[in-house]
Design an enzyme around this catalytic site. Structure first.
Site, PDB file in Angstrom:
ATOM      1  N   LYS A   1       0.812  -1.216   0.000  1.00  0.00           N
ATOM      2  CA  LYS A   1       0.000   0.000   0.000  1.00  0.00           C
ATOM      3  C   LYS A   1       0.844   1.264   0.000  1.00  0.00           C
ATOM      4  O   LYS A   1       0.382   2.326  -0.391  1.00  0.00           O
ATOM      5  CB  LYS A   1      -0.973  -0.025   1.161  1.00  0.00           C
ATOM      6  CG  LYS A   1      -1.913  -1.218   1.061  1.00  0.00           C
ATOM      7  CD  LYS A   1      -3.238  -1.001   1.695  1.00  0.00           C
ATOM      8  CE  LYS A   1      -4.235  -2.078   1.341  1.00  0.00           C
ATOM      9  NZ  LYS A   1      -3.820  -3.458   1.675  1.00  0.00           N
TER      10      LYS A   1
HETATM   11  C1  LIG Z   1      -4.477  -4.549   1.261  1.00  0.00           C
HETATM   12  C2  LIG Z   1      -3.757  -5.833   1.255  1.00  0.00           C
HETATM   13  C3  LIG Z   1      -4.154  -6.907   0.445  1.00  0.00           C
HETATM   14  C4  LIG Z   1      -5.385  -6.834  -0.415  1.00  0.00           C
HETATM   15  O1  LIG Z   1      -5.262  -5.889  -1.441  1.00  0.00           O
HETATM   16  P1  LIG Z   1      -6.564  -5.313  -2.193  1.00  0.00           P
HETATM   17  O2  LIG Z   1      -6.075  -4.279  -3.095  1.00  0.00           O
HETATM   18  O3  LIG Z   1      -7.460  -4.791  -1.104  1.00  0.00           O
HETATM   19  O4  LIG Z   1      -7.202  -6.478  -2.880  1.00  0.00           O
HETATM   20  C5  LIG Z   1      -3.390  -8.050   0.450  1.00  0.00           C
HETATM   21  N1  LIG Z   1      -2.293  -8.152   1.233  1.00  0.00           N
HETATM   22  C6  LIG Z   1      -1.878  -7.158   2.037  1.00  0.00           C
HETATM   23  C7  LIG Z   1      -0.683  -7.347   2.874  1.00  0.00           C
HETATM   24  C8  LIG Z   1      -2.590  -5.960   2.069  1.00  0.00           C
HETATM   25  O5  LIG Z   1      -2.176  -4.963   2.853  1.00  0.00           O
END
Ligand SMILES: *Cc1c(COP(=O)(O)O)cnc(C)c1O
Length: 462
Positions: A112
């Site tokens: 993210k």
């Molecule tokens: C947010 C997240 C996901 C899922 O990603 P999306 O874009 O919501 O599908 C998977 N793994 C981790 C570690 C995350 O932080």
């Protein structure tokens, strides 16, 4: 370049306005009216460039004339400056034709950071130019919130409030949200689960008086600018494995469908992606839906991959919008049915979805077993989310096409689950080794719209 709502009833906006607005006023999500494409030569020319230069070339056409080239290059440079790896998104090999894309070298050790660091700089530049300020409220299952607090902490024109489900995030995630000392960032521990937090956020956006009063802005994965930032690493990884001459497949540990949807955008832009594999944990609404069982909410069951503990997947609305031939009224109807539990996908739309996405599910036991077996097979220590990706990728991949599995978080972000599965305690990278010693600052709060809005109003620095 105009942005339109998936529900067809909100005004068309520029990239910058769509970014600052977040959720459209008809409850929909903004998408570009047309997805720009890159020619084979333009994609081939990305080989060997820095991550930042690829980011510039891939994202630039989506911005219209909102930012100058010089502004945008500066934004990208600042966004990825704090990453702990020169390649930003390095690719490592797990097995013949199976690769792991390490997306966890940012400030909060999860993918993210790629989107949030960029959007922080985009907001700062846009708001400074406009002489405005906004209140960002985000809902998080752990990683979005920590990434937002790190990205926006200390910026002048932004107050940030992050709602996370009390007791349902890992200690590292919580500390990354509660230990920053910047006065403009606030962690709120909500009595509820992630879906409650996400629902409260949606309610705030739909309370137009509150929304206008505090100048509410969203940075959840509903924000198209975030999706856009994630398109870039599909290009860098595919090109380093031989695209555009060779097809590449991706497996993505999925929750809110933002990361995998970025893969869909990359494919629409012309990147030769063979399979896009959605990997879910036991909260498998997406896997059930993509297997033809309709989209029906269940109970969210807490798992060792908490960032994927989701029943309503907000970006799936974007996938539906394209599957339904960009019919906003049809999407609005489905979202209405979802309020009372779920909906069936039409046959035509199901075909369209299955043309782009395949899916698989991974249980808790399989997640732990994969952490252990992958450590033995390649030496890689996976976080539980990445392990889900690897397990599903191994079921789906064809030996003739390279498979890239997205490693969405660093194992040290989920040390308890990793240690239990592998017997190894994953250490934090040295640059954040004192995280457990810093003091925390958090407000525990009821899952109630009025209480939340009152708290936010009171704590905005005027
Ligand atoms: C947010 C997240 C996901 C899922 O990603 P999306 O874009 O919501 O599908 C998977 N793994 C981790 C570690 C995350 O932080």
């Amino acid at each position: 370049m105009k942005y339109i709502s998936t529900r067809g009833q909100a005004p068309e906006l520029t990239f910058e306005d769509a970014m600052l607005t977040g959720l459209a006023r008809d409850g929909g999500l903004y998408v570009p009216a047309e997805i720009p494409t890159m020619s084979k030569d333009e994609i081939a020319a990305l080989a060997g460039l820095s991550y930042e230069e690829v980011a510039f070339r891939v994202m630039r056409p989506f911005l219209g004339d909102c930012f100058t080239d010089e502004e945008f290059r500066g934004i990208i440079a600042r966004a990825y400056d704090g990453f702990g790896h020169a390649a930003r998104a390095p690719l490592v090999q797990l097995a013949p034709n199976h690769f792991l894309l390490e997306l966890f070298h940012g400030p909060t050790l999860a993918f993210k950071d790629f989107a949030m660091q960029l959007i922080g700089q985009l907001f700062e530049t846009a708001l400074k130019r406009r002489g405005e300020s906004v209140t960002i409220v985000g809902a998080t299952s752990g990683d979005t919130g920590s990434a937002a607090i790190q990205a926006f902490g200390g910026l002048d024109a932004v107050n940030v409030f992050i709602l996370y489900p009390h007791g349902r995030v890992s200690e590292v995630q919580r500390r990354q949200m509660t230990t920053p000392t910047d006065a403009n960032v606030h962690a709120l521990a909500v009595d509820g689960d992630f879906d409650d937090c996400q629902a409260a956020l949606k309610d705030m956006f739909n309370d137009f008086d509150f929304r206008d009063e505090v100048r509410l802005a969203g940075v959840n994965s509903i924000n198209f600018a975030r999706v856009l930032a994630q398109v870039v690493y599909y290009f860098t990884s595919a090109v380093s494995l031989g695209a555009p001459e060779r097809k590449v497949s991706f497996t993505v540990p999925t929750g809110n469908f933002g990361d995998i949807f970025a893969g869909f955008i990359a494919k629409q832009m012309g990147l030769p992606i063979d399979q896009l594999v959605v990997a879910t944990n036991q909260n498998d609404i997406l896997h059930r839906c993509l297997s033809g069982q309709g989209y029906h909410k269940g109970e969210t069951i807490p798992s060792i991959s908490p960032s994927m503990d989701i029943q309503v997947s907000s970006n799936f609305e974007r996938a539906l919008f394209y599957a339904y031939g960009q019919d906003g009224a049809a999407v609005a109807q489905l979202m209405d049915e979802l309020k009372s539990g779920g909906f069936e996908v039409s046959q035509g739309a199901m075909q369209a979805l299955q043309e782009h996405y395949v899916s698989g599910r991974c249980s808790e036991e399989e997640t732990s077993a994969t952490i252990k077996s992958e450590r033995a097979a390649s030496g890689e220590l996976l976080c539980p989310h990445s392990a889900i990706g690897v397990k599903v990728a191994n079921e789906q991949r064809e030996t003739s096409v390279p498979m890239v599995t997205l490693a969405t978080a660093h194992p040290a972000k989920f040390p308890a689950a990793v240690e239990e599965a592998s017997g190894i305690h994953p250490p934090l990278p040295p640059r954040m080794a004192d995280l457990y010693d810093r003091s925390e600052r958090v407000t525990r709060i009821a899952n109630d719209l009025t209480t939340l809005e009152t708290h936010i109003r009171k704590h905005i620095a005027h």
